[in-house]
Design a protein around this motif. Structure first.
Motif, PDB file in Angstrom:
ATOM      1  N   PHE A 243       0.828  -1.201   0.000  1.00  0.00           N
ATOM      2  CA  PHE A 243       0.000   0.000   0.000  1.00  0.00           C
ATOM      3  C   PHE A 243       0.867   1.256   0.000  1.00  0.00           C
ATOM      4  O   PHE A 243       0.647   2.191  -0.779  1.00  0.00           O
ATOM      5  CB  PHE A 243      -0.912  -0.030   1.231  1.00  0.00           C
ATOM      6  CG  PHE A 243      -1.791   1.177   1.397  1.00  0.00           C
ATOM      7  CD1 PHE A 243      -2.730   1.518   0.430  1.00  0.00           C
ATOM      8  CD2 PHE A 243      -1.689   1.964   2.533  1.00  0.00           C
ATOM      9  CE1 PHE A 243      -3.549   2.634   0.592  1.00  0.00           C
ATOM     10  CE2 PHE A 243      -2.500   3.079   2.702  1.00  0.00           C
ATOM     11  CZ  PHE A 243      -3.435   3.410   1.731  1.00  0.00           C
ATOM     12  N   ALA A 244       1.887   1.281   0.861  1.00  0.00           N
ATOM     13  CA  ALA A 244       2.775   2.441   0.945  1.00  0.00           C
ATOM     14  C   ALA A 244       3.530   2.654  -0.352  1.00  0.00           C
ATOM     15  O   ALA A 244       3.658   3.782  -0.842  1.00  0.00           O
ATOM     16  CB  ALA A 244       3.754   2.270   2.108  1.00  0.00           C
ATOM     17  N   ALA A 245       4.026   1.571  -0.937  1.00  0.00           N
ATOM     18  CA  ALA A 245       4.757   1.691  -2.199  1.00  0.00           C
ATOM     19  C   ALA A 245       3.855   2.229  -3.298  1.00  0.00           C
ATOM     20  O   ALA A 245       4.274   3.066  -4.113  1.00  0.00           O
ATOM     21  CB  ALA A 245       5.342   0.336  -2.592  1.00  0.00           C
ATOM     22  N   GLY A 246       2.605   1.772  -3.311  1.00  0.00           N
ATOM     23  CA  GLY A 246       1.669   2.256  -4.328  1.00  0.00           C
ATOM     24  C   GLY A 246       1.406   3.743  -4.209  1.00  0.00           C
ATOM     25  O   GLY A 246       1.332   4.461  -5.216  1.00  0.00           O
ATOM     26  N   LEU A 247       1.282   4.235  -2.962  1.00  0.00           N
ATOM     27  CA  LEU A 247       1.086   5.668  -2.760  1.00  0.00           C
ATOM     28  C   LEU A 247       2.296   6.465  -3.239  1.00  0.00           C
ATOM     29  O   LEU A 247       2.157   7.507  -3.889  1.00  0.00           O
ATOM     30  CB  LEU A 247       0.824   5.954  -1.282  1.00  0.00           C
ATOM     31  CG  LEU A 247      -0.513   5.479  -0.700  1.00  0.00           C
ATOM     32  CD1 LEU A 247      -0.567   5.776   0.792  1.00  0.00           C
ATOM     33  CD2 LEU A 247      -1.684   6.140  -1.400  1.00  0.00           C
ATOM     34  N   LEU A 248       3.493   5.988  -2.919  1.00  0.00           N
ATOM     35  CA  LEU A 248       4.705   6.707  -3.312  1.00  0.00           C
ATOM     36  C   LEU A 248       4.891   6.719  -4.823  1.00  0.00           C
ATOM     37  O   LEU A 248       5.259   7.742  -5.405  1.00  0.00           O
ATOM     38  CB  LEU A 248       5.919   6.081  -2.627  1.00  0.00           C
ATOM     39  CG  LEU A 248       6.008   6.335  -1.115  1.00  0.00           C
ATOM     40  CD1 LEU A 248       7.020   5.404  -0.471  1.00  0.00           C
ATOM     41  CD2 LEU A 248       6.374   7.793  -0.832  1.00  0.00           C
ATOM     42  N   VAL A 249       4.631   5.596  -5.464  1.00  0.00           N
ATOM     43  CA  VAL A 249       4.736   5.551  -6.934  1.00  0.00           C
ATOM     44  C   VAL A 249       3.725   6.513  -7.554  1.00  0.00           C
ATOM     45  O   VAL A 249       4.040   7.242  -8.506  1.00  0.00           O
ATOM     46  CB  VAL A 249       4.532   4.113  -7.443  1.00  0.00           C
ATOM     47  CG1 VAL A 249       4.366   4.093  -8.966  1.00  0.00           C
ATOM     48  CG2 VAL A 249       5.718   3.233  -7.045  1.00  0.00           C
ATOM     49  N   ALA A 250       2.522   6.540  -7.016  1.00  0.00           N
ATOM     50  CA  ALA A 250       1.508   7.455  -7.538  1.00  0.00           C
ATOM     51  C   ALA A 250       1.909   8.907  -7.329  1.00  0.00           C
ATOM     52  O   ALA A 250       1.477   9.794  -8.069  1.00  0.00           O
ATOM     53  CB  ALA A 250       0.164   7.179  -6.869  1.00  0.00           C
ATOM     54  N   ALA A 251       2.767   9.157  -6.326  1.00  0.00           N
ATOM     55  CA  ALA A 251       3.231  10.520  -6.049  1.00  0.00           C
ATOM     56  C   ALA A 251       4.476  10.882  -6.857  1.00  0.00           C
ATOM     57  O   ALA A 251       5.012  11.978  -6.697  1.00  0.00           O
ATOM     58  CB  ALA A 251       3.526  10.677  -4.564  1.00  0.00           C
ATOM     59  N   GLY A 252       4.945   9.953  -7.707  1.00  0.00           N
ATOM     60  CA  GLY A 252       6.059  10.265  -8.592  1.00  0.00           C
ATOM     61  C   GLY A 252       7.379   9.628  -8.238  1.00  0.00           C
ATOM     62  O   GLY A 252       8.414   9.951  -8.831  1.00  0.00           O
ATOM     63  N   VAL A 253       7.395   8.713  -7.261  1.00  0.00           N
ATOM     64  CA  VAL A 253       8.627   8.037  -6.868  1.00  0.00           C
ATOM     65  C   VAL A 253       8.801   6.788  -7.723  1.00  0.00           C
ATOM     66  O   VAL A 253       7.839   6.058  -7.974  1.00  0.00           O
ATOM     67  CB  VAL A 253       8.606   7.663  -5.372  1.00  0.00           C
ATOM     68  CG1 VAL A 253       9.907   6.991  -4.960  1.00  0.00           C
ATOM     69  CG2 VAL A 253       8.341   8.896  -4.522  1.00  0.00           C
ATOM     70  N   ALA A 254      10.022   6.525  -8.177  1.00  0.00           N
ATOM     71  CA  ALA A 254      10.298   5.329  -8.968  1.00  0.00           C
ATOM     72  C   ALA A 254      10.063   4.084  -8.119  1.00  0.00           C
ATOM     73  O   ALA A 254      10.178   4.122  -6.886  1.00  0.00           O
ATOM     74  CB  ALA A 254      11.730   5.359  -9.490  1.00  0.00           C
ATOM     75  N   PRO A 255       9.741   2.940  -8.745  1.00  0.00           N
ATOM     76  CA  PRO A 255       9.382   1.740  -7.978  1.00  0.00           C
ATOM     77  C   PRO A 255      10.440   1.278  -6.974  1.00  0.00           C
ATOM     78  O   PRO A 255      10.099   0.895  -5.851  1.00  0.00           O
ATOM     79  CB  PRO A 255       9.145   0.694  -9.063  1.00  0.00           C
ATOM     80  CG  PRO A 255       8.689   1.481 -10.247  1.00  0.00           C
ATOM     81  CD  PRO A 255       9.480   2.760 -10.199  1.00  0.00           C
ATOM     82  N   ALA A 256      11.732   1.303  -7.342  1.00  0.00           N
ATOM     83  CA  ALA A 256      12.765   0.780  -6.439  1.00  0.00           C
ATOM     84  C   ALA A 256      12.896   1.616  -5.163  1.00  0.00           C
ATOM     85  O   ALA A 256      12.825   1.072  -4.052  1.00  0.00           O
ATOM     86  CB  ALA A 256      14.104   0.660  -7.159  1.00  0.00           C
ATOM     87  N   PRO A 257      13.082   2.944  -5.253  1.00  0.00           N
ATOM     88  CA  PRO A 257      13.125   3.713  -4.013  1.00  0.00           C
ATOM     89  C   PRO A 257      11.804   3.704  -3.263  1.00  0.00           C
ATOM     90  O   PRO A 257      11.785   3.737  -2.021  1.00  0.00           O
ATOM     91  CB  PRO A 257      13.508   5.127  -4.462  1.00  0.00           C
ATOM     92  CG  PRO A 257      13.269   5.176  -5.918  1.00  0.00           C
ATOM     93  CD  PRO A 257      13.425   3.782  -6.423  1.00  0.00           C
ATOM     94  N   ALA A 258      10.687   3.637  -3.982  1.00  0.00           N
ATOM     95  CA  ALA A 258       9.388   3.559  -3.308  1.00  0.00           C
ATOM     96  C   ALA A 258       9.303   2.295  -2.467  1.00  0.00           C
ATOM     97  O   ALA A 258       8.820   2.317  -1.324  1.00  0.00           O
ATOM     98  CB  ALA A 258       8.255   3.594  -4.330  1.00  0.00           C
TER      99      ALA A 258
END
Length: 355
Positions: free
Chosen positions: A9-24
């Motif tokens: 869930f957290a990774a999905g929010l970060l990716v949606a906010a513009g963070v690349a998948p690996a750092p997210a």
């Protein structure tokens, strides 16, 4: 929800906010681990703040750190305002390789966004069989902690962590803010409408208070250091070690305060086998058994060692999942709806454990 679900869930929010998948993924794992370890002040509750920092341009979501020096056991990384976990874990992994080979490594991380729960880095080092010490300072924001005897803030919470590995058991990890209570714990208490224990806060006039709201409204109060001059001294040393000795910045007023949550961290990683061979494990376990054998004041609350509450919390999280209280889940659900990730739960579900 399960720990894995919280990470996803957290990774999905970060990716949606513009963070690349690996750092997210790295940041999501770090935050979910904090929740699982009993530190919801340093877990997914930080995501709305992180997204706001990204949107304000105070964080570079693509930055993963730039090596400035790799000379023998000395390593220096500029985080370039990247998300803390995406900078720190790769740097610590490299430092661990150096420590295993040379016996010791000294790592300076400068100018990275919020590093979160510092004890997680001590746990990661312990997984590699390494002793570690981590000193952190906070810049970019106005100070919120007074020095001993003062009524005007001069630093932030300047956490430190020390970790000792164990053979086949949870590591011993001391993870503390140098203030009586971490700022994010005060934030969570304020969001919940709760009071904090006496001895942690003063209001704008320097009077003791238990209202965490004094930190978030004008005129602002301040946090007190733990243990009076002892915590104050450690906070000052954190500024000097993490902010000055690393070549980063301290919270001195000439340095920029643009509202970003920026950290510098000095980490020392030690391979104890280079000092004592394998015999040190037996000595350590004998000491820990001696401490555990101490008769408790309350029989229902046995004497624990540092790192044990976190280990017990993780066991419970693996078994039962993570419960997010209404205010935290409401903020996360609102952010998810805003970013188009998932659906906001019904109000009746807001405080329910999801597993």
């Amino acid at each position: 929800m399960s720990i894995d679900e919280a990470e996803e869930f957290a990774a999905g929010l970060l990716v949606a906010a513009g963070v690349a998948p690996a750092p997210a993924a790295a940041v999501a794992r770090h935050l979910a681990s904090s929740d699982a370890s009993g530190y919801q002040s340093h877990g997914l509750s930080l995501l709305p703040l992180y997204v706001a920092e990204i949107r304000a341009g105070r964080v570079d979501p693509a930055a993963t750190g730039r090596w400035l020096q790799e000379a023998g056991p000395i390593l220096v990384v500029d985080g370039e305002r990247g998300l803390g976990a995406s900078v720190a874990y790769p740097a610590l992994s490299r430092a661990a390789e150096v420590a295993r080979a040379a016996g010791v490594a000294l790592l300076a991380i400068r100018n990275t966004h919020h590093l979160g729960r510092i004890g997680a880095f001590a746990e990661a080092a312990a997984e590699q069989g390494l002793v570690s010490l981590h000193f952190c300072n906070v810049v970019g924001r106005d100070p919120v902690v007074v020095p001993a005897g003062g009524r005007e803030p001069r630093f932030v919470t300047n956490p430190l962590a020390i970790g000792i590995p164990r053979a086949g058991d949870f590591p011993v990890v001391l993870d503390i803010a140098t203030s009586g209570i971490a700022l994010n714990k005060a934030r969570v208490a304020n969001d919940r409408g709760e009071r904090v224990e006496p001895g942690y806060l003063i209001d704008a006039e320097g009077r003791p208070t238990t209202d965490p709201g004094v930190l978030f409204r004008e005129p602002k109060g301040a946090l007190l250091p733990f243990g009076g001059h002892k915590g104050s001294g450690l906070a000052i040393l954190g500024e000097l070690l993490a902010g000055a000795v690393t070549g980063g910045r301290t919270i001195a007023p000439r340095n920029i305060r643009d509202g970003a949550i920026l950290n510098n961290m000095l980490s020392v990683l030690i391979d104890p086998g280079h000092l004592a061979g394998d015999g040190w494990h037996a000595e350590a376990e004998e000491l820990l058994a001696y401490i555990h054998g101490c008769a408790p004041v309350d029989p229902r609350q046995p004497v624990l060692v540092p790192g044990e509450p976190e280990a017990l919390a993780r066991e419970a999280a693996v078994r039962d999942g993570i419960t997010y209280p209404g205010p935290i889940w409401g903020a996360l659900a609102g952010l998810a709806a805003e970013l188009g990730v998932g659906a906001e739960p019904r109000p009746a579900e807001a405080q329910r454990k999801l597993s």
